[in-house]
Design an enzyme around this catalytic site. Structure first.
Site, PDB file in Angstrom:
ATOM      1  N   ASP A   1       0.769  -0.924  -0.345  1.00  0.00           N
ATOM      2  CA  ASP A   1      -0.093  -0.061  -0.255  1.00  0.00           C
ATOM      3  C   ASP A   1       0.919   1.715   0.292  1.00  0.00           C
ATOM      4  OD1 ASP A   1       0.949  -0.440   2.527  1.00  0.00           O
ATOM      5  OD2 ASP A   1      -1.238  -0.079   3.579  1.00  0.00           O
ATOM      6  N   SER A   2       1.961   1.308  -0.210  1.00  0.00           N
ATOM      7  CA  SER A   2       3.496   2.441  -0.351  1.00  0.00           C
ATOM      8  C   SER A   2       2.833   2.692  -2.082  1.00  0.00           C
ATOM      9  CB  SER A   2       4.831   1.796  -0.006  1.00  0.00           C
ATOM     10  OG  SER A   2       4.454   0.296  -1.244  1.00  0.00           O
TER      11      SER A   2
ATOM     12  N   ASP B   1      -0.972  -6.433  -0.041  1.00  0.00           N
ATOM     13  CA  ASP B   1      -1.175  -5.422   1.076  1.00  0.00           C
ATOM     14  C   ASP B   1      -2.822  -5.273   1.677  1.00  0.00           C
ATOM     15  OD1 ASP B   1       0.867  -5.120   2.541  1.00  0.00           O
ATOM     16  OD2 ASP B   1       0.766  -3.451   1.965  1.00  0.00           O
TER      17      ASP B   1
ATOM     18  N   LYS C   1      -0.743  -9.468   3.142  1.00  0.00           N
ATOM     19  CA  LYS C   1      -0.322  -9.004   4.353  1.00  0.00           C
ATOM     20  C   LYS C   1      -0.985  -8.310   5.270  1.00  0.00           C
ATOM     21  CE  LYS C   1       3.230  -5.691   3.951  1.00  0.00           C
ATOM     22  NZ  LYS C   1       3.211  -4.641   4.572  1.00  0.00           N
TER      23      LYS C   1
ATOM     24  N   GLU D   1      -0.857  -5.832   8.800  1.00  0.00           N
ATOM     25  CA  GLU D   1       0.261  -4.774   9.905  1.00  0.00           C
ATOM     26  C   GLU D   1      -0.787  -4.974  11.094  1.00  0.00           C
ATOM     27  OE1 GLU D   1       0.396  -0.746   8.932  1.00  0.00           O
ATOM     28  OE2 GLU D   1       0.617  -0.959   7.078  1.00  0.00           O
TER      29      GLU D   1
ATOM     30  N   GLU E   1       9.927  -3.349  10.083  1.00  0.00           N
ATOM     31  CA  GLU E   1       9.939  -2.464   9.596  1.00  0.00           C
ATOM     32  C   GLU E   1      10.394  -1.428  10.704  1.00  0.00           C
ATOM     33  OE1 GLU E   1       7.159  -0.471   6.741  1.00  0.00           O
ATOM     34  OE2 GLU E   1       8.399   0.705   6.852  1.00  0.00           O
TER      35      GLU E   1
HETATM   36  O1  KIV Z   1       3.213  -0.727   1.631  1.00  0.00           O
HETATM   37  C1  KIV Z   1       4.665  -1.447   1.390  1.00  0.00           C
HETATM   38  O2  KIV Z   1       5.215  -1.648   0.579  1.00  0.00           O
HETATM   39  C2  KIV Z   1       5.297  -2.297   2.997  1.00  0.00           C
HETATM   40  C3  KIV Z   1       6.382  -2.310   2.918  1.00  0.00           C
HETATM   41  C4  KIV Z   1       7.878  -1.349   2.200  1.00  0.00           C
HETATM   42  C5  KIV Z   1       7.088  -3.661   3.861  1.00  0.00           C
HETATM   43  O3  KIV Z   1       4.508  -2.628   3.581  1.00  0.00           O
END
Ligand code: KIV
Length: 281
Positions: free
Chosen positions: A63-64, A102, A132, A134, A197
């Site tokens: 989600d970056s 994510d 994934k 958090e 992280e």
């Molecule tokens: O959103 C993302 O790209 C991430 C990674 C940096 C681990 O969670």
């Protein structure tokens, strides 16, 4: 390592080599090995294809993308629909890498049922192999629900960017006992891997020893079972933020600037297109 999907031949043709897709059991089996796991982010077909061809073990549709693709200061506005869309683009470019997507902010925090349904959409509509999310102890019910549908889950502890407002910014996380509790809770809930992280390197090593699943570090030193970076950061494509933990392995941003300036010069001077780029009547 996930094998490259194609290998260039001397005559420039490409053949289909022996390939083997990276799986969740392979990922788990890499725990503690000297050869570390490699993970990078991608949000579109073209980049996914390049990363997959280069042999990266897993591609994360992070989600970056809120920052890198959308220019936001954080990831909080990213929607599930956007994650599904980008995961679908990346899925088309992947032959060997494991594809992890994510769960964005507020797509799994409301209830375990919500987490399960939205993970199902990332797999079914996006083509993800795993999701994934958090959080530590508080994310255990969500992980347990998702696993009931046999969707593999990767955890993420330490600096969890979806908690940016509670944490007061993107800061190094140093609360050892809490981080260890979180990591162990995620492992016991059944996650197959854990992103760690922005924690001090010695603490990341303690987390690695405390869990049987591979730890994937970002800003967590070398004592993890693998590493992940945002591809746009490590290629020098995205320079809005330059965290200390990012190493630029290339400067693609400058290469693009040079190429675009070259194109503009040639067009303005009437040197492009040449006869070799033109058709005859
Ligand atoms: O959103 C993302 O790209 C991430 C990674 C940096 C681990 O969670």
């Amino acid at each position: 390592m996930a094998a490259p999907v194609t290998s260039p031949q001397a005559n420039g043709a490409y053949t289909a080599p022996k390939t083997r897709r990276m799986t969740v059991p392979d990922f788990l089996a890499a725990k503690g090995r000297a050869t570390r796991l490699t993970v990078l982010t991608a949000y579109d077909y073209t980049l996914a294809r390049i990363l997959d061809d280069a042999g990266v073990d897993a591609i994360l549709v992070g989600d970056s993308l809120g920052m890198v693709m959308q220019g936001e200061p954080h990831s909080l506005k990213v929607t599930l629909e956007e994650m599904i869309y980008h995961t679908r683009l990346v899925a088309r470019g992947i032959r060997n890498s494991l594809l992890i997507a994510d769960l964005p902010f507020m797509s799994y925090q409301v209830s375990p049922q919500q987490a399960l349904e939205n993970s199902g959409r990332l797999v079914k509509e996006g083509g993800a192999h795993a999701v994934k999310l958090e959080g530590g102890v508080r994310s255990v019910p969500a992980i347990e629900a998702i696993l009931r549908a046999d969707i593999p889950v990767m955890g993420h502890v330490g600096l969890t960017p979806q908690s940016v407002h509670r944490l007061g910014g993107f800061r190094v996380q140093r609360d050892g006992p809490r981080l260890l509790d979180d990591a162990i809770a995620i492992e016991q809930a059944g996650a197959f891997a854990l992103v760690v992280e922005c924690v001090p390197a010695d603490l990341a090593e303690q987390i690695r020893s405390a869990v049987k699943i591979p730890t994937i570090g970002i800003g967590a030193g070398a004592g993890c079972d693998g590493q992940v970076l945002v591809t746009h950061d490590m290629l020098g494509l995205f320079n809005d933020l330059r965290p200390r933990f990012v190493k630029q392995f290339g400067n693609i941003g400058s290469a693009i600037t040079d190429a675009v300036a070259h194109y503009c010069r040639e067009v303005r001077e009437g040197r492009f297109p040449g006869p070799e780029h033109s058709f005859r009547g």
